[in-house]
Design an enzyme around this catalytic site. Sequence first.
Site, PDB file in Angstrom:
ATOM      1  CG  HIS A   1      91.199  51.077  22.228  1.00 31.12           C
ATOM      2  ND1 HIS A   1      92.014  49.986  22.054  1.00 31.12           N
ATOM      3  CD2 HIS A   1      91.288  51.796  21.073  1.00 31.12           C
ATOM      4  CE1 HIS A   1      92.573  50.037  20.851  1.00 31.12           C
ATOM      5  NE2 HIS A   1      92.140  51.119  20.230  1.00 31.12           N
TER       6      HIS A   1
ATOM      7  CD  GLU B   1      59.936  38.968  27.120  1.00 27.06           C
ATOM      8  OE1 GLU B   1      59.529  39.144  25.963  1.00 27.06           O
ATOM      9  OE2 GLU B   1      61.043  39.382  27.530  1.00 27.06           O
TER      10      GLU B   1
ATOM     11  CG  MET C   1      76.631  45.439  54.976  1.00 26.71           C
ATOM     12  SD  MET C   1      75.090  45.065  55.857  1.00 26.71           S
ATOM     13  CE  MET C   1      75.409  43.398  56.424  1.00 26.71           C
TER      14      MET C   1
ATOM     15  CD  GLU D   1      89.301  55.138  19.371  1.00 32.27           C
ATOM     16  OE1 GLU D   1      89.963  54.833  20.379  1.00 32.27           O
ATOM     17  OE2 GLU D   1      89.802  55.171  18.230  1.00 32.27           O
TER      18      GLU D   1
END
Length: 608
Positions: free
Chosen positions: A339, A415, A470, A336
């Site tokens: 979808h 990282e 903006m 679902e």
Amino acid sequence: MIQVLLVTICLAAFPYQGSSIILESGNVNDYEVVYPRKVTALPEGAVQQKYEDAMQYEFKVNGEPVVLHLEKNKGLFSEDYSETHYSPDGREITTYPSVEDHCYYHGRIQNDADLTASISACNGLKGHFMLQGEMYLIEPLKLSDSEAHAVFKYENVEKEDEAPKMCGVTQNWKSYEPIKKASQSNLTPEQQRYLNAPKFVKLFLVADNIMYLKYGRSLTNVRTRMYDMANILNLIFRRMNIHVAVTDLEIWSDKDKIIVQPSADDTLKSFATWRESVLLKHKSHDNAQLLTGINFNGPTAGLAYLGGICDPMYSTAIVQDHNKIHHLVAIAMAHEMGHNLGIDHDKDTCTCAAKSCVMAGTLSCEASYLFSDCSRKEHRAFLIKNMPQCILKKPSKTDVVSPPVCGNYFVEMGEDCDCGSPATCRDPCCDAATCKLKQGAQCAEGLCCDQCRFKGAGTQCRAAMDECDMADLCTGQSADCTDRFQKNGQPCQNNNGYCYNGTCPTMIKQCTVFFGSNAAVSQDACFQFNLQGNNYGYCRKEQNTKIACEPQNVKCGRLYCTSPEKQNPCNIYYSPSNEDKGMVLPGTKCADGKACSNGQCVDVTTPY
């Protein structure tokens, strides 16, 4: 980078096999009994977590040793995750439980690059893993010996004897044909940037009253069921480069907040309307799903609006809790959500590396977690055409507060990038072994990153959304697309408001949120209640004491609205669990040339 604690747990499979047993997953034929033995080797000075970031399980299946590698699914919950239920008298109770040290994991069998395991380690080990192309389930045996677990093939679970469940979607919202056509056109630079950006779906889960009753009126049981399914949902969408994070769980423990009925169409419409008019006022999220214990008419197991993602009403789905096996319901949830993300049902010519694919119109008992080639093309075409903005927002590095794990797809402190394991990484800019940029690379992801290099200064990376926004520009020094907006105090909405941090807050807009589209702002006399300094009117709080408004500030306290459905001309929104909800929002126009700031009506020419 902080070294990840590795915990080894041995599952010694005693030479015992059962012929038949009733487990949480249903009636099971042919299972093995195993006993977890946990072996912990903590580095000197390390702090023991309740649930480690990475674990291994060693055990035998059919006499053959296997090693299951697991990593905590750290992005399963949002940082501000909340849970809501209701007291018997209907009082709303919202809590913000700590979910940092949760017990939900993804993983894989050693020597297999794909993430195919979803495991809960909350009370023993429960979940599934793939081995030599077959799905196996593991769950604790409810015996006096609490260490005993059952391991069994999914095919050995007796299936419920009923008609196959189906999805009820028949292109029930957006036109699908234009989406297909869009995929044939050449991409603009903006569309290409959008496709390259990581995607996140912030999910609000709701369990209806029948679900609450079905699981013994136990909030814990409902929560566990929903968490188990959300962990699988997250795993499924990782293959589509979409991260699904649960922001909230609401359990209708007193009564349903909408009419949940066998008609899936009517229930979805009611839930979508409730989500837009009520749920979005509580907390921002991208998508909402209702899990229900009711039986829908016919074979329908779920329904959603095609292409509805990010829409206030249509980014919704309903799913029937139709099977004891939670991963089958999780697949229906993924179907679902697919979808909502613009993916239609698979045609007969669509294929994936399994007997059935996620978007098949009939929900298969094969429990496939794979999207078909058609689904991937349709999803890409939908993104190109619509470029939904809500799914671009991702957690910042500091939102992830547990130690970093290289290879979990989250860029954490220390990282530069994280593209998964070395076996699965396809990022040309990132070294998967170290989670550092490759030599010569400036960036690995971001709207201002192109082929591992920063885009030039002044390159537009995001268009303006409205009059208070903006167009955002790259700096040439970073991959980030920094949000910019018009200065605070600039008139907007035909001079009915002033821009504030990129939005145009007005009282009329806030009234319609609480009381519907026909609501209006009350007469000035109603705002005099803000002089009282109680629940019905105040401007600010100091040490939980409500401070009355000064006469010139009454339009910056509690918001008063009128509505044709209400006889009282002075209506407020008040929730004991969130007393500040229903106050006039900061930046709202309170007089000509003035806006609200900290409960005061101040001149827009001064900083606020």
